[in-house]
Design a protein around this motif. Structure first.
Motif: not given
Ligand code: AMP
Ligand code: ZN
Length: 138
Positions: A11, A30-32, A34, A42, A94, A97
């Protein structure tokens, strides 16, 4: 370095499309997908760092400098009442990713987001011990 099996590497470097607000040579905003609230953003590094324990201080500094600019733009345009800026490191904290990213979560009166913890206690002895332990590594 980029990591082949890392979705945020793809991404951040434009191999997978995202709702991109801003990019420069080091970062993508980017926009999250979820969102915790409307406008959850983010900031991703284009280089792969698993977490805060890997990113170098200079890059982290430039990232936070960008965060302050993005936060003001969000406050102005979303008209949010406040904002949480947070960053998770490790499963226990928490992180889901495992590529460094900073969350900018706009807060609105009445939203149901909770970023709280039960307050603990600390003795004077423990304060001294902890201060001495940590400061010698800085
Ligand atoms: P964390 O739990 O701090 O690792 O946050 C991971 C964040 O990445 C979560 O808020 C997810 O909603 C977001 N996320 C996961 N996959 C994607 C994606 N493909 N595009 C945008 N945000 C994502
Ligand atoms: Zn990555």
């Amino acid at each position: 370095m980029k990591k082949d099996d890392c979705i945020f590497c793809k991404i951040a470097n434009g191999e997978i499309p995202s709702a991109c607000i801003y990019e420069n040579k080091e970062f993508r905003v980017i926009l999250d997908v979820g969102p915790a609230t409307r406008g959850h953003v983010l900031i991703l590094t284009k280089e792969h760092y698993d977490n805060i324990f890997e990113i170098d201080a200079e890059t982290a500094g430039r990232l936070f400098s960008l965060a302050s600019v993005v936060a003001r733009a969000m406050k102005k345009t979303l008209n949010c009442d406040g904002m949480n800026i947070l960053q998770n490191n490790g499963t226990i904290a928490g992180q889901t990713v495992f590529h460094f990213h900073l969350h900018l979560i706009p807060r609105y009166e009445g939203d149901q987001v909770k970023v709280t913890w039960p307050q603990g206690e600390i003795s004077d002895d423990e304060k001294t011990e902890l201060v001495n332990m940590i400061k010698k590594e800085i």
